[in-house]
Scaffold this active site. Structure first.
Site, PDB file in Angstrom:
ATOM      1  N   HIS A 103       0.652  -1.065  -0.078  1.00  0.00           N
ATOM      2  CA  HIS A 103       0.053  -0.286   0.104  1.00  0.00           C
ATOM      3  C   HIS A 103       0.942   0.730  -0.077  1.00  0.00           C
ATOM      4  O   HIS A 103       2.236   1.950   0.529  1.00  0.00           O
ATOM      5  CB  HIS A 103      -1.130   0.133   1.594  1.00  0.00           C
ATOM      6  CG  HIS A 103      -1.708   1.491   1.138  1.00  0.00           C
ATOM      7  ND1 HIS A 103      -1.631   2.496   2.485  1.00  0.00           N
ATOM      8  CD2 HIS A 103      -2.827   1.767   0.877  1.00  0.00           C
ATOM      9  CE1 HIS A 103      -2.109   2.962   2.356  1.00  0.00           C
ATOM     10  NE2 HIS A 103      -3.235   2.917   1.522  1.00  0.00           N
ATOM     11  N   HIS A 128       1.356  10.862  -2.291  1.00  0.00           N
ATOM     12  CA  HIS A 128       0.665  10.986  -1.177  1.00  0.00           C
ATOM     13  C   HIS A 128      -0.705  12.316  -1.690  1.00  0.00           C
ATOM     14  O   HIS A 128       0.094  13.432  -1.175  1.00  0.00           O
ATOM     15  CB  HIS A 128       0.268  10.302   0.026  1.00  0.00           C
ATOM     16  CG  HIS A 128      -0.286   9.588   0.507  1.00  0.00           C
ATOM     17  ND1 HIS A 128      -0.446   9.668   1.899  1.00  0.00           N
ATOM     18  CD2 HIS A 128      -1.300   8.973   0.651  1.00  0.00           C
ATOM     19  CE1 HIS A 128      -1.698   9.506   1.990  1.00  0.00           C
ATOM     20  NE2 HIS A 128      -1.766   8.277   1.768  1.00  0.00           N
TER      21      HIS A 128
END
Length: 592
Positions: free
Chosen positions: A125, A171
């Site tokens: 992830h 991110h």
């Protein structure tokens, strides 16, 4: 002799004694050496077959072991005319060698010709993050490390750069520093198959405009060339097999959407309201959350979303008009999130396979009300589970919630540490560490009344595992003399237990052995197992400290279904999952 300072002006001396072979080792040697002082190749072959469960062991195998032991212990080759013989000390050295006598097989041995949906797949992830989810650097280095470990699913969040003429990986809407997409793609190409020849799947969280999607298509095709696999039609009825996709790279993402400017709602984008990062991990990781706790709904976090959950679902016809066909054509595994009622999203379409994504919280809630539907869905389709958005420190969750329901992609933050990640590392030591583990048959079959596996059912014990912890060694070589205790040698104890379905999960421990770098426990534990196919054997060594928190001395997790019976050397690993150079345990595994 080891000397430790005590009360500033005194010195305590402790004699270091090499631990003798345990009684079971001496008895096995005496029995198979037939009372003699040395064991020959045929006697060793019988020991390997009878005690170690190597039914196919040959005289050549025994000769090979003896040759290797002599080279390691005596620094000499036996020579063609010498008759190989092992003394008791040589025999003990062989059993206590992680290289010669490991607890698991190192070869791929499962059927690899079934569809991808029949396998659990080693999944990362936010694979590009070097640390926490809010402010760490984005880099290709953690991607490389993950691939070297055997991870087969790499996740990349792709965003326009500041001038909107190129693509970065970061991110989104956090303080993480970006890395260029092209750098990540080149590293994936270089390291994709260093640990495993089986396919690498790149999951993309796409936040791009159509023109940048076209640029990504160009980058991907130019970088990967013939390594890239994509179907010749928009949808497929069944996923290809890992065997057919050997040394291939495939893409998985949602079908392209019309570009949307990022919103400023900081309460939904993963940023904490107070700007603080919680630190829930202890020195060696908090205990793995109880499965029952994981399966309870968390109403306080219902609105906790990350950008994984935040994408808007526009009308597909309008979207497709704005999407470059080259980009859509490269997507092998089409993904999506639940729309409307969950039961509708879990319906199995006989003509199309797809990937569905759920957060760990969504899965926990769905497992309570739609557990059987999830299992049926994962028999044909792929299910990806990802960490909840409040895991700012890159911690992880209990992976068994996903595994018990057939989820193939249980996505973990690989850059952290802690007990949950140790379970992930251990689970994928199975099948030669190739990153693909065949799901048990009971998760792939439907009964005559359309029933499927239910971990809550009254399951009977299938198998009992007996584990004996003999001794440990190697800390003196890998740690400084005062690492564990300033004033004396360490007081080691071992925790042994099972992680698996709720009924099987348990932890036990040995007594602490005082002031000994080579502790001898000789303690046996019994574990009745209802679902041995999913069980992991958890092993941890700690050093008892009366005044402070116990020190970490090593850990490992081993898939029970792959344990080789007999007396085995078990190498231990550090908090980050890196193997210690010397630290290991001598253990015995027996299935009843």
């Amino acid at each position: 002799m080891g000397s430790y300072k005590y009360c500033l002006c005194f010195t305590r001396k402790f004699r270091w004694v090499e631990a003798q072979p345990p009684a079971d080792v001496k008895e096995a040697f005496a029995a198979y050496a037939e009372g003699g002082s040395h064991m020959n190749a045929e006697q060793l072959r019988r020991f390997l077959a009878d005690v170690q469960g190597d039914a196919g062991a040959t005289a050549a195998d025994a000769d090979r072991v003896m040759e290797q032991v002599h080279q390691l212990r005596h620094r000499q080759s036996l020579g063609k005319l010498s008759k190989p013989l092992l003394a008791l000390e040589d025999f003990h050295h062989f059993l206590f060698s992680g290289d010669l006598n490991p607890p698991l097989r190192s070869q791929v041995h499962q059927d690899m010709t079934s569809p991808l949906s029949h396998y659990s797949i080693y999944t990362g992830h936010n694979s590009y993050l070097t640390g926490n989810q809010l402010s760490s650097d984005c880099s290709d280095v953690p991607i490389i490390k993950a691939l070297e470990r055997g991870v087969r699913v790499i996740e990349l969040d792709i965003w326009p750069n500041s001038t909107k003429d190129d693509v970065n990986v970061l991110h989104g809407r956090t303080l993480t520093t970006p890395v260029e997409l092209i750098k990540c793609l080149r590293s994936i190409k270089e390291y994709a198959f260093v640990a495993s020849p089986y396919p690498v799947i790149i999951t993309l969280e796409d936040h791009l405009s159509p023109d940048l999607q076209a640029k990504v298509a160009e980058m991907v095709t130019q970088t990967f060339g013939d390594l890239l696999y994509y179907p010749d039609k928009d949808s497929i009825e069944e996923f290809p097999s890992p065997e057919s996709l050997k040394r291939r790279i495939i893409l998985s993402t949602k079908p392209p959407k019309e570009y949307l400017e990022a919103k400023d709602d900081k309460d939904k984008d993963g940023m904490p309201k107070n700007g603080k990062v919680s630190n829930e991990e202890e020195a060696w990781g908090k205990e793995v959350p109880d499965l029952q706790d994981e399966l309870e709904s968390d109403d306080n976090n219902e609105n906790d979303q990350t950008e994984d959950e935040e994408e808007n679902d526009d009308d597909d016809r309008k979207v497709h008009q704005n999407s470059p066909p080259e980009y859509k054509h490269l997507i092998t595994i089409r993904a999506g999130k639940p729309k409307g009622h969950l039961s509708d999203s879990l319906k199995v379409d006989p003509d199309i396979v797809r990937r569905l994504s759920l957060s760990e919280q969504e899965l926990a809630k769905a497992a309570i009300s739609h557990g059987a539907d999830i299992v049926r869905f994962t028999q044909k389709n792929l299910l990806r589970i990802y960490p909840k958005g409040t895991r700012f420190n890159s911690s992880n969750y209990n992976p068994f919630v996903g595994w018990m329901h057939g989820a193939q992609m249980v996505a973990f933050n690989m850059q952290g540490n802690g007990r949950s990640l140790w379970l992930m590392h251990g689970f994928y030591k199975a099948n030669g560490g190739c990153g693909y583990v065949k799901k048990p048959d009971f998760l792939l079959k439907t009964g005559p009344k359309n029933e499927v596996f239910d971990h809550k059912a009254n399951l009977q014990v299938k198998k009992t595992l007996k584990v004996k912890v003999y001794m440990g060694d190697g800390w003196r070589m890998d740690f400084s003399q005062t690492h564990f205790d300033t004033y004396s040698p360490p007081d080691f104890y071992t925790r042994v237990g099972i992680a698996g379905v709720p009924r099987d999960s348990v932890m036990k421990k040995t007594r602490a052995i005082e002031d000994d770098w080579t502790p001898v426990w000789n303690e046996e534990f019994t574990f009745p197992l209802t679902v041995p196919e999913l069980a992991l054997l958890r092993i941890e060594v700690h050093e008892y400290d009366m005044s402070e928190k116990d020190d970490f001395g090593g850990q490992t997790c081993l898939p029970v279904s792959e344990l080789r019976p007999g007396i085995r050397a078990v190498p231990l690993f550090d908090r980050k999952g890196m193997k210690f150079k010397s630290v290991k345990l001598l253990m015995r595994f027996e299935f009843v």
